[in-house]
Design an enzyme around this catalytic site. Structure first.
Site, PDB file in Angstrom:
ATOM      1  N   LYS A  16      33.510  52.426  55.700  1.00 11.76           N
ATOM      2  CA  LYS A  16      33.222  53.888  55.619  1.00 11.76           C
ATOM      3  C   LYS A  16      33.728  54.533  54.510  1.00 11.76           C
ATOM      4  O   LYS A  16      32.739  54.621  53.753  1.00 11.76           O
ATOM      5  CB  LYS A  16      33.615  54.301  57.291  1.00 11.76           C
ATOM      6  CG  LYS A  16      34.083  54.993  57.248  1.00 11.76           C
ATOM      7  CD  LYS A  16      34.153  55.416  58.695  1.00 11.76           C
ATOM      8  CE  LYS A  16      35.752  55.928  58.591  1.00 11.76           C
ATOM      9  NZ  LYS A  16      35.835  57.314  59.532  1.00 11.76           N
ATOM     10  N   ASP A  17      34.821  53.868  53.632  1.00 15.50           N
ATOM     11  CA  ASP A  17      35.286  53.971  52.973  1.00 15.50           C
ATOM     12  C   ASP A  17      35.358  53.603  51.923  1.00 15.50           C
ATOM     13  O   ASP A  17      35.707  54.373  50.832  1.00 15.50           O
ATOM     14  CB  ASP A  17      36.714  53.890  52.977  1.00 15.50           C
ATOM     15  CG  ASP A  17      37.871  54.780  53.902  1.00 15.50           C
ATOM     16  OD1 ASP A  17      37.005  55.878  54.295  1.00 15.50           O
ATOM     17  OD2 ASP A  17      38.706  55.019  54.511  1.00 15.50           O
TER      18      ASP A  17
ATOM     19  N   ARG B 205      30.283  65.830  57.528  1.00 15.33           N
ATOM     20  CA  ARG B 205      29.153  65.477  58.559  1.00 15.33           C
ATOM     21  C   ARG B 205      29.359  66.178  59.574  1.00 15.33           C
ATOM     22  O   ARG B 205      28.806  66.123  60.529  1.00 15.33           O
ATOM     23  CB  ARG B 205      29.213  64.306  58.581  1.00 15.33           C
ATOM     24  CG  ARG B 205      28.458  63.165  59.548  1.00 15.33           C
ATOM     25  CD  ARG B 205      28.635  61.929  60.103  1.00 15.33           C
ATOM     26  NE  ARG B 205      29.887  61.115  59.920  1.00 15.33           N
ATOM     27  CZ  ARG B 205      30.739  61.291  61.261  1.00 15.33           C
ATOM     28  NH1 ARG B 205      29.350  61.596  62.810  1.00 15.33           N
ATOM     29  NH2 ARG B 205      31.533  61.316  61.552  1.00 15.33           N
ATOM     30  N   ARG B 206      31.005  65.871  60.493  1.00 11.27           N
ATOM     31  CA  ARG B 206      31.403  66.354  61.562  1.00 11.27           C
ATOM     32  C   ARG B 206      31.013  67.613  61.398  1.00 11.27           C
ATOM     33  O   ARG B 206      31.029  68.328  62.747  1.00 11.27           O
ATOM     34  CB  ARG B 206      32.702  65.811  62.086  1.00 11.27           C
ATOM     35  CG  ARG B 206      32.879  64.085  62.183  1.00 11.27           C
ATOM     36  CD  ARG B 206      34.638  63.885  61.764  1.00 11.27           C
ATOM     37  NE  ARG B 206      34.080  61.968  62.682  1.00 11.27           N
ATOM     38  CZ  ARG B 206      35.272  61.602  62.254  1.00 11.27           C
ATOM     39  NH1 ARG B 206      36.152  61.623  61.136  1.00 11.27           N
ATOM     40  NH2 ARG B 206      35.073  60.357  62.162  1.00 11.27           N
TER      41      ARG B 206
ATOM     42  N   ARG C  64      43.374  67.370  57.465  1.00 15.72           N
ATOM     43  CA  ARG C  64      44.251  66.452  56.736  1.00 15.72           C
ATOM     44  C   ARG C  64      45.362  66.282  57.292  1.00 15.72           C
ATOM     45  O   ARG C  64      45.631  66.004  58.514  1.00 15.72           O
ATOM     46  CB  ARG C  64      45.110  67.328  55.211  1.00 15.72           C
ATOM     47  CG  ARG C  64      44.068  67.331  53.771  1.00 15.72           C
ATOM     48  CD  ARG C  64      42.652  66.777  54.191  1.00 15.72           C
ATOM     49  NE  ARG C  64      43.545  65.053  53.915  1.00 15.72           N
ATOM     50  CZ  ARG C  64      44.032  64.838  52.191  1.00 15.72           C
ATOM     51  NH1 ARG C  64      43.939  66.107  51.497  1.00 15.72           N
ATOM     52  NH2 ARG C  64      44.320  63.905  51.625  1.00 15.72           N
TER      53      ARG C  64
ATOM     54  N   ARG D  38      47.462  63.666  62.614  1.00 14.37           N
ATOM     55  CA  ARG D  38      46.776  65.154  62.750  1.00 14.37           C
ATOM     56  C   ARG D  38      46.741  65.380  64.426  1.00 14.37           C
ATOM     57  O   ARG D  38      46.338  66.524  65.110  1.00 14.37           O
ATOM     58  CB  ARG D  38      44.296  64.131  62.655  1.00 14.37           C
ATOM     59  CG  ARG D  38      44.450  64.290  62.061  1.00 14.37           C
ATOM     60  CD  ARG D  38      43.085  63.566  61.220  1.00 14.37           C
ATOM     61  NE  ARG D  38      43.005  63.249  59.600  1.00 14.37           N
ATOM     62  CZ  ARG D  38      42.072  63.146  59.565  1.00 14.37           C
ATOM     63  NH1 ARG D  38      40.571  62.850  59.891  1.00 14.37           N
ATOM     64  NH2 ARG D  38      41.503  62.229  58.235  1.00 14.37           N
TER      65      ARG D  38
ATOM     66  N   CYS E 201      31.132  59.827  51.133  1.00 12.85           N
ATOM     67  CA  CYS E 201      31.444  59.806  52.262  1.00 12.85           C
ATOM     68  C   CYS E 201      31.405  61.091  53.023  1.00 12.85           C
ATOM     69  O   CYS E 201      31.874  61.844  53.978  1.00 12.85           O
ATOM     70  CB  CYS E 201      32.530  59.160  52.622  1.00 12.85           C
ATOM     71  SG  CYS E 201      34.122  59.770  51.796  1.00 12.85           S
TER      72      CYS E 201
END
Length: 334
Positions: free
Chosen positions: A85-86, A145-146, A163, A169, A256
């Site tokens: 996805k990156d 997106r989230r 971040r 996190r 992304c």
């Protein structure tokens, strides 16, 4: 270009999750009879150096991949390992996607603060209700997106930037800065932190990021020594579904950090693909789905994107791009 002999040098970032992925590739290569010995080469990227700026505010592309791809092109490493996805949907000249490994859990996961979460969920807990988080709960994520999907689901939530890699996190969550954080379930699982997940966000409501959960092995396009070894790691079904998702994203011309989600799955020998584009505030969402032959996955992804653009996604994305020039490739959570 002179191609190296000897070990297969695997370029990777140094974060715990990136190391897990690289070790996973190394173990798979080492299991192949007669394969060269794999060895890891740690590379620091721009995303590792810049930690005090929201990702959506950082200019440029390939935020977590550029330096590794440059090392691959310059023959400093033989393969590059990324979260798929990156990886930008347009491959740099001279590089190729040598293998897409079997996808892990593609869902997003909600991790609540210890004061809100008293027990680990079962693997199929997806029945979230508005009572799972208190009114106005502070939820951390670096993904637009989230953010958009959370705001569309619960407009009262305070969705704030977060971040750092997965352990960082979670540490910030435990320190009380957030009531909950949203991370890719695959990354949490891979780091042995499954028990920290309070709930899995259902794909029907929270379409994941394009290719979430899949590991990509990138090679030099003409590398006849390494290419065949890497090709042995290929998982065909994952390649089919993620190729359709990436074609969807490519047609939308989104990185992304654009609020775009997609998920492809195989159903009775055919491909079923869903996609969504959302406004930043979550008020507007354009969703669609399409079915078709497996061999036409990229066409299906492009066709689905065209459908969403006509039905309102073009306007949403145009508004977003007026305020934002996002990087392509900017997460570290799987």
């Amino acid at each position: 270009m002179t191609v190296s002999s000897g070990p297969i040098r695997i370029g990777t970032r140094a974060s715990a999750l990136a190391r897990w992925q690289a070790d996973h590739v190394a173990a798979a290569l080492a299991s192949l009879p007669g394969a060269p010995t794999p060895e890891l080469v740690l590379i620091k990227t721009e995303g590792d150096r810049i930690q005090d700026v929201p990702l959506s505010k950082v200019q440029g592309k390939a935020f977590f991949t550029k330096e590794i791809e440059e090392a691959l092109l310059e023959n400093q490493v033989d393969v590059a390992v990324h979260s798929l996805k990156d990886l930008a949907t347009a491959m740099p000249p001279g590089l190729a996607l040598g293998a897409v490994m079997e996808r892990a859990d593609p869902r997003d996961a909600l991790l609540m603060s210890p004061s809100l979460s008293t027990a680990a969920p079962s693997s199929d807990k997806t029945d979230l209700s508005p009572d799972d988080l208190p009114p106005g709960a502070r939820v951390g994520t670096s993904s637009l997106r989230r953010r958009a999907l959370l705001k569309g689901w619960r407009p009262d939530l305070e969705v704030v930037d977060l971040r750092g890699n997965v352990p960082t996190r979670i540490r910030k969550l435990d320190e009380g800065g957030y009531d909950a954080v949203v991370l890719a379930a695959a990354g949490v699982h891979r780091l042995g932190l499954r028990s920290r997940i309070s709930a899995y966000l259902p794909i029907g409501t929270f379409l994941p990021a394009v290719s979430q959960g899949a590991v990509a092995v990138q090679i030099r396009a003409e590398d006849s020594r390494v290419g065949p070894w890497v090709a042995a790691l290929e998982h065909g079904d994952t390649r089919v579904t993620t190729s359709a998702e990436r074609a969807f994203l490519r047609r939308l011309e989104g990185g992304c950090q654009i609020p775009v989600g997609a998920f492809g799955q195989l159903e009775e020998g055919r491909l079923h693909l869903q996609g969504i584009v959302a406004s930043l505030d979550g008020d507007r969402r354009v969703h669609g789905e399409i079915n078709g032959p497996l061999r036409e996955g990229e066409r299906l992804g492009t066709e689905l994107a065209e459908d969403l653009l006509v039905r309102g996604a073009r306007g949403i994305l145009g508004e977003i791009r007026g305020d934002l020039e996002p990087p392509e490739g900017s997460r570290d959570d799987g």
